[in-house]
Write a protein that holds these residues in place. Structure first.
Motif, short mmCIF file in Angstrom:
data_model
loop_
_atom_site.label_atom_id
_atom_site.label_comp_id
_atom_site.label_asym_id
_atom_site.label_seq_id
_atom_site.Cartn_x
_atom_site.Cartn_y
_atom_site.Cartn_z
N GLY A 40 0.82 -1.19 0.00
CA GLY A 40 0.00 0.00 0.00
C GLY A 40 0.86 1.24 0.00
N ASP A 41 0.21 2.38 0.13
CA ASP A 41 0.91 3.66 0.07
C ASP A 41 1.51 3.99 1.44
N PRO A 42 2.85 3.99 1.57
CA PRO A 42 3.46 4.31 2.86
C PRO A 42 3.54 5.81 3.12
N GLY A 43 3.06 6.61 2.17
CA GLY A 43 3.12 8.05 2.33
C GLY A 43 4.44 8.61 1.83
N PRO A 44 4.58 9.92 1.89
CA PRO A 44 5.80 10.56 1.40
C PRO A 44 6.99 10.28 2.32
N ARG A 45 8.17 10.43 1.78
CA ARG A 45 9.38 10.35 2.58
C ARG A 45 9.50 11.63 3.40
N ILE A 46 9.70 11.48 4.68
CA ILE A 46 9.88 12.65 5.53
C ILE A 46 11.17 12.53 6.33
N VAL A 47 11.70 13.65 6.71
CA VAL A 47 12.90 13.71 7.53
C VAL A 47 12.52 14.26 8.90
N THR A 48 12.97 13.58 9.94
CA THR A 48 12.78 14.06 11.31
C THR A 48 14.16 14.35 11.88
N GLU A 49 14.28 15.50 12.52
CA GLU A 49 15.58 15.91 13.06
C GLU A 49 15.43 16.26 14.54
N LEU A 50 16.36 15.78 15.33
CA LEU A 50 16.41 16.10 16.76
C LEU A 50 17.73 16.80 17.05
N ASP A 51 17.65 17.99 17.63
CA ASP A 51 18.83 18.76 18.01
C ASP A 51 18.87 18.89 19.53
N ALA A 52 20.05 18.79 20.10
CA ALA A 52 20.19 18.96 21.55
C ALA A 52 21.54 19.58 21.86
N ARG A 53 21.57 20.39 22.91
CA ARG A 53 22.83 20.93 23.40
C ARG A 53 22.82 20.89 24.92
N ILE A 54 23.98 20.73 25.48
CA ILE A 54 24.13 20.71 26.94
C ILE A 54 24.97 21.92 27.34
N LEU A 55 24.43 22.71 28.25
CA LEU A 55 25.12 23.89 28.76
C LEU A 55 25.42 23.69 30.25
N ARG A 56 26.55 24.22 30.67
CA ARG A 56 26.90 24.23 32.09
C ARG A 56 26.30 25.46 32.71
N ASN A 57 25.50 25.29 33.73
CA ASN A 57 24.76 26.42 34.31
C ASN A 57 25.64 27.43 35.02
N SER A 58 26.80 27.01 35.51
CA SER A 58 27.64 27.93 36.27
C SER A 58 28.17 29.07 35.42
N ASP A 59 28.36 28.82 34.12
CA ASP A 59 28.90 29.87 33.24
C ASP A 59 28.23 29.92 31.87
N ASP A 60 27.12 29.17 31.68
CA ASP A 60 26.37 29.14 30.41
C ASP A 60 27.22 28.65 29.24
N LEU A 61 28.26 27.89 29.50
CA LEU A 61 29.11 27.37 28.43
C LEU A 61 28.46 26.16 27.78
N VAL A 62 28.37 26.19 26.43
CA VAL A 62 27.89 25.03 25.69
C VAL A 62 29.04 24.02 25.66
N ILE A 63 28.83 22.87 26.29
CA ILE A 63 29.91 21.89 26.35
C ILE A 63 29.70 20.73 25.39
N TRP A 64 28.48 20.59 24.88
CA TRP A 64 28.20 19.49 23.94
C TRP A 64 26.99 19.86 23.11
N GLU A 65 27.00 19.47 21.85
CA GLU A 65 25.85 19.72 20.98
C GLU A 65 25.82 18.69 19.88
N GLY A 66 24.62 18.28 19.52
CA GLY A 66 24.53 17.27 18.47
C GLY A 66 23.22 17.34 17.72
N ARG A 67 23.21 16.65 16.60
CA ARG A 67 22.03 16.58 15.74
C ARG A 67 21.89 15.16 15.24
N ALA A 68 20.66 14.65 15.28
CA ALA A 68 20.35 13.33 14.73
C ALA A 68 19.21 13.49 13.74
#
Length: 206
Positions: A139-167
């Motif tokens: 049957g019809d599985p529908g259109p191809r779609i892309v789903t993206e998840l972005d996340a970043r981790i910041l240290r609260n003591s100085d607001d420094l971004v210590i890690w970031e990624g995209r899937a």
């Protein structure tokens, strides 16, 4: 082997092959991470999970909460203690969905605070090379779609971004692989696989 059986066995083999193709509802998850682990070890501690500033989705929506819960579950698995607010760190999360064509046209304007850029949307690693997957999936599985998840981790003591990624993953719209609970968990698991990962490297997770 009697000759009359050969076509039957060939047909059976073809059926098995087509069944394997039909079970393929999604491409691999493409993951890119950047971090400062070489200079600043990423210690465990308490962490809250919320929306990325200028989030693409309503932070109060069921969709957003589903992604937050998926990310929180992975952070908990990694040894962080997830709290409602405050904490040693905060994880900022965003997600978006669109057709493969929309992502290909959009390009990437996202710079990564941990010292890099995640590159362009849409890698072309999706499904359907030389196959009529509409027929194979029954049957019809529908259109191809892309789903993206972005996340970043910041240290609260100085607001420094210590890690970031995209899937990012490409699926067919009308398949189980595209359901929100399924794809949010899949993307979060891939995003934090081997955390923190090799900074600047793009991997594909099946």
């Amino acid at each position: 082997m009697p000759r009359i059986l050969a076509p039957v066995l060939l047909a059976a083999a073809a059926t098995v092959s087509l069944s394997a193709c039909a079970s393929t509802q999604a491409g691999p998850v493409e993951v890119t991470r950047f971090h400062r682990a070489e200079a600043t070890p990423i210690a465990r501690g308490t962490i809250s999970v919320g929306a990325l500033p200028a989030s693409q989705i309503d932070p109060q929506s069921i969709e957003a909460r589903t992604y937050y819960q998926a990310v929180g579950a992975e952070l908990n698995r990694l040894g962080y203690t997830v709290v409602e607010s405050g904490g040693d760190y905060r994880a900022q999360v965003d997600a978006q969905r669109g057709t493969a064509a929309q992502f290909a046209r959009r390009g990437s304007g996202v710079s990564v605070g941990a010292g890099g850029s995640t590159g362009s949307f849409g890698s072309g690693v999706g499904l359907g090379v030389g196959l009529d997957l509409t027929r194979l999936l029954g049957g019809d599985p529908g259109p191809r779609i892309v789903t993206e998840l972005d996340a970043r981790i910041l240290r609260n003591s100085d607001d420094l971004v210590i890690w970031e990624g995209r899937a990012q993953q490409e699926t067919f719209a009308r398949t189980e692989a595209s359901q929100l609970d399924v794809i949010s968990a899949k993307l979060a698991a891939a995003l934090f696989q081997g955390f923190p990962g090799n900074s600047g490297e793009t991997i594909r997770v099946k």
